[in-house]
Design a protein around this motif. Structure first.
Motif, PDB file in Angstrom:
ATOM      1  N   ARG A  53       0.836  -1.201   0.000  1.00 37.11           N
ATOM      2  CA  ARG A  53       0.000   0.000   0.000  1.00 37.11           C
ATOM      3  C   ARG A  53       0.875   1.258   0.000  1.00 37.11           C
ATOM      4  O   ARG A  53       0.607   2.220  -0.735  1.00 37.11           O
ATOM      5  CB  ARG A  53      -0.911   0.001   1.223  1.00 37.11           C
ATOM      6  CG  ARG A  53      -1.829   1.228   1.306  1.00 37.11           C
ATOM      7  CD  ARG A  53      -2.642   1.237   2.587  1.00 37.11           C
ATOM      8  NE  ARG A  53      -3.548   0.095   2.636  1.00 37.11           N
ATOM      9  CZ  ARG A  53      -3.408  -0.939   3.437  1.00 37.11           C
ATOM     10  NH1 ARG A  53      -2.358  -1.000   4.263  1.00 37.11           N
ATOM     11  NH2 ARG A  53      -4.279  -1.924   3.425  1.00 37.11           N
ATOM     12  N   LEU A  78       2.239   1.670  -3.491  1.00 35.30           N
ATOM     13  CA  LEU A  78       1.221   2.139  -4.432  1.00 35.30           C
ATOM     14  C   LEU A  78       0.982   3.634  -4.266  1.00 35.30           C
ATOM     15  O   LEU A  78       0.857   4.371  -5.261  1.00 35.30           O
ATOM     16  CB  LEU A  78      -0.080   1.367  -4.217  1.00 35.30           C
ATOM     17  CG  LEU A  78      -0.125  -0.061  -4.757  1.00 35.30           C
ATOM     18  CD1 LEU A  78      -1.337  -0.803  -4.198  1.00 35.30           C
ATOM     19  CD2 LEU A  78      -0.151  -0.072  -6.284  1.00 35.30           C
ATOM     20  N   GLU A  79       0.918   4.094  -3.038  1.00 37.58           N
ATOM     21  CA  GLU A  79       0.715   5.521  -2.793  1.00 37.58           C
ATOM     22  C   GLU A  79       1.890   6.334  -3.336  1.00 37.58           C
ATOM     23  O   GLU A  79       1.704   7.413  -3.915  1.00 37.58           O
ATOM     24  CB  GLU A  79       0.522   5.766  -1.302  1.00 37.58           C
ATOM     25  CG  GLU A  79      -0.794   5.208  -0.770  1.00 37.58           C
ATOM     26  CD  GLU A  79      -0.935   5.334   0.730  1.00 37.58           C
ATOM     27  OE1 GLU A  79       0.056   5.716   1.392  1.00 37.58           O
ATOM     28  OE2 GLU A  79      -2.030   5.038   1.252  1.00 37.58           O
ATOM     29  N   VAL A  90       1.599   6.333  -7.250  1.00 36.66           N
ATOM     30  CA  VAL A  90       0.533   7.219  -7.717  1.00 36.66           C
ATOM     31  C   VAL A  90       0.917   8.684  -7.521  1.00 36.66           C
ATOM     32  O   VAL A  90       0.680   9.531  -8.391  1.00 36.66           O
ATOM     33  CB  VAL A  90      -0.786   6.899  -6.993  1.00 36.66           C
ATOM     34  CG1 VAL A  90      -1.843   7.944  -7.319  1.00 36.66           C
ATOM     35  CG2 VAL A  90      -1.282   5.508  -7.376  1.00 36.66           C
ATOM     36  N   ALA A 143      -2.689   5.251 -11.947  1.00 32.47           N
ATOM     37  CA  ALA A 143      -2.789   3.984 -11.228  1.00 32.47           C
ATOM     38  C   ALA A 143      -1.875   2.967 -11.904  1.00 32.47           C
ATOM     39  O   ALA A 143      -1.959   2.771 -13.120  1.00 32.47           O
ATOM     40  CB  ALA A 143      -4.229   3.486 -11.228  1.00 32.47           C
ATOM     41  N   LEU A 194      -6.406  -4.990  -2.623  1.00 29.35           N
ATOM     42  CA  LEU A 194      -5.627  -3.772  -2.418  1.00 29.35           C
ATOM     43  C   LEU A 194      -5.466  -3.004  -3.735  1.00 29.35           C
ATOM     44  O   LEU A 194      -5.643  -1.778  -3.771  1.00 29.35           O
ATOM     45  CB  LEU A 194      -4.255  -4.128  -1.848  1.00 29.35           C
ATOM     46  CG  LEU A 194      -3.291  -2.970  -1.616  1.00 29.35           C
ATOM     47  CD1 LEU A 194      -3.824  -2.044  -0.537  1.00 29.35           C
ATOM     48  CD2 LEU A 194      -1.905  -3.514  -1.216  1.00 29.35           C
ATOM     49  N   ALA A 195      -5.124  -3.723  -4.793  1.00 28.40           N
ATOM     50  CA  ALA A 195      -4.956  -3.072  -6.090  1.00 28.40           C
ATOM     51  C   ALA A 195      -6.254  -2.404  -6.531  1.00 28.40           C
ATOM     52  O   ALA A 195      -6.250  -1.268  -7.036  1.00 28.40           O
ATOM     53  CB  ALA A 195      -4.501  -4.096  -7.131  1.00 28.40           C
ATOM     54  N   HIS A 244      -8.561  -1.146  -4.730  1.00 29.14           N
ATOM     55  CA  HIS A 244      -8.805   0.052  -3.925  1.00 29.14           C
ATOM     56  C   HIS A 244      -8.107   1.266  -4.529  1.00 29.14           C
ATOM     57  O   HIS A 244      -8.612   2.389  -4.427  1.00 29.14           O
ATOM     58  CB  HIS A 244      -8.324  -0.184  -2.500  1.00 29.14           C
ATOM     59  CG  HIS A 244      -8.494   1.000  -1.599  1.00 29.14           C
ATOM     60  ND1 HIS A 244      -9.714   1.372  -1.077  1.00 29.14           N
ATOM     61  CD2 HIS A 244      -7.586   1.916  -1.132  1.00 29.14           C
ATOM     62  CE1 HIS A 244      -9.559   2.465  -0.336  1.00 29.14           C
ATOM     63  NE2 HIS A 244      -8.277   2.809  -0.343  1.00 29.14           N
ATOM     64  N   TYR A 245      -6.952   1.044  -5.146  1.00 31.76           N
ATOM     65  CA  TYR A 245      -6.184   2.136  -5.730  1.00 31.76           C
ATOM     66  C   TYR A 245      -6.405   2.272  -7.242  1.00 31.76           C
ATOM     67  O   TYR A 245      -5.716   3.042  -7.899  1.00 31.76           O
ATOM     68  CB  TYR A 245      -4.689   1.957  -5.435  1.00 31.76           C
ATOM     69  CG  TYR A 245      -4.340   2.279  -4.008  1.00 31.76           C
ATOM     70  CD1 TYR A 245      -4.003   3.576  -3.623  1.00 31.76           C
ATOM     71  CD2 TYR A 245      -4.372   1.301  -3.026  1.00 31.76           C
ATOM     72  CE1 TYR A 245      -3.686   3.873  -2.310  1.00 31.76           C
ATOM     73  CE2 TYR A 245      -4.063   1.596  -1.703  1.00 31.76           C
ATOM     74  CZ  TYR A 245      -3.723   2.888  -1.354  1.00 31.76           C
ATOM     75  OH  TYR A 245      -3.425   3.197  -0.047  1.00 31.76           O
ATOM     76  N   ALA A 264      -5.653   0.147  -9.368  1.00 37.02           N
ATOM     77  CA  ALA A 264      -4.541  -0.515 -10.049  1.00 37.02           C
ATOM     78  C   ALA A 264      -4.989  -1.879 -10.573  1.00 37.02           C
ATOM     79  O   ALA A 264      -6.003  -2.428 -10.149  1.00 37.02           O
ATOM     80  CB  ALA A 264      -3.353  -0.683  -9.103  1.00 37.02           C
TER      81      ALA A 264
END
Length: 346
Positions: free
Chosen positions: A256, A259-260, A263, A269, A291-292, A294-295, A297
């Motif tokens: 996570r 990913l943040e 981004v 994404a 998790l992906a 949620h973003y 991705a």
């Protein structure tokens, strides 16, 4: 372009032929893997000397089979690729010297492949994804988050400060008296356990950055097992389920953070790739998929047969490099340690 790949970095002996087509897509023409589980199981782990001897005994016949299945001769190949590291030095030397000999005899280019790069590029073979993407590499010896910018261009954003996640699975399996390799056994037994019975720690959770730690989690499992001894089957199942839940939470928390960062840096994404042997774990895949999503991705996980060590990924890494005009001389060394982010992109 057709490339023969050879993999001997640990306890799988493997040979494969992969074809890279004009549009950049890849096709696996053969992928032969011989496991050494029976040889190492009595020792509860890989014995380097046994592994190297097994590679010597099996490799020639596996290469012959990998060529025979698609009906290809050495003269029909456009290159030879062999894993040069990281890994067990004895096994690496077996595959590397064999690959060099074939390349020299057939007059073909040779590529000394980084085993981690082979894992990193597998999703381009299986799913045809483009650059850049975010990679979660989870194997027996490595746990890393890497921003993959291109062939040979890798930024390591996080790594384990102690045990790799696959190593933690194996050690927990051993302390609970399960079989080897431990990852599949822990996953199988965890399916019948209660993941909430034991409140194991989630190391590094919430901390800045993307680094991992699994040593404390492993110790927590050991202490709980000692407290409960002798263990019932139900205890073992609950310990496995609770350990696996802690692992998936830890991987998700660190991913996570990555990913943040991705981004924030690009505004887009990313594609999230999970590769390596632990990527075969269904619980890990399921958690990362959520998790992906949620973003925004896309999660890409190669087929199970390409998650563990195999030669198709080595051949594909060779294809990728040869397509860019990159090859190696026949004095390329075997390397027990070869960090992915220290590769020369030139």
């Amino acid at each position: 372009m057709r490339v023969l790949g050879i993999e001997t970095s640990c306890d799988e002996t493997a040979a494969a032929v992969v074809e890279r087509r004009a549009d950049g897509s890849g096709v696996i023409l053969s992928n032969v893997v011989l496991s050494q589980l029976a040889e190492h199981a009595p020792f509860g782990g890989v014995v380097p000397e046994i592994a190297a001897r097994a590679h010597v005994e099996a490799l020639d016949s596996l290469i012959a089979r990998a060529l025979r299945e698609p009906g290809i001769a050495a003269a029909d190949l456009d290159g030879i690729a062999a894993t040069a590291g990281p890994g067990l030095i004895g096994g690496l030397l077996v595959g590397l010297m064999t690959g060099k000999a074939i390349a020299a005899a057939a007059g073909k280019p040779f590529v000394a492949v980084n085993h981690l790069e082979a894992h990193a590029l597998t999703a381009r073979l299986s799913d045809g994804i483009g650059f850049p993407y975010l990679l979660l590499l989870v194997t027996g010896g490595h746990t890393q988050i890497v921003a993959v910018r291109g062939v040979g261009t890798y930024e390591r954003w996080g790594t384990t400060v102690d045990d790799a996640v696959g190593e933690a699975f194996d050690k927990v399996a051993k302390m609970l008296g399960l079989g080897w390799p431990g990852g599949p056994e822990v996953e199988r037994i965890a399916a019948g356990g209660d993941p909430q019975r034991f409140a194991f720690p989630r190391p590094m959770a919430g901390r800045p950055g993307c680094d991992f730690s699994f040593s404390g989690l492993k110790t927590a499992v050991r202490l709980e097992a000692q407290k409960l001894a002798p263990l019932s089957d139900g205890d073992v199942a609950d310990l496995c389920a609770s350990f696996q839940a802690a692992v998936t939470d830890s991987l998700a928390d660190r991913t996570r953070s990555a990913l943040e960062r991705f981004v924030a840096g690009s505004g887009d994404a990313p594609t999230l790739v999970v590769a390596g042997g632990v990527a075969a774990n269904a619980a890990v895949r399921g958690r990362l998929e959520g998790l992906a999503g949620h973003y925004g991705a896309t999660l890409v996980a190669p087929p199970l047969r390409l998650c563990g060590d195999n030669a198709a990924m080595v051949a594909w890494a060779g294809c990728e490099r040869l397509a860019l005009g990159r090859s190696d001389t026949l004095d390329a060394p075997a390397r027990a340690r070869w960090p992915l982010d220290e590769m020369d992109a030139a």
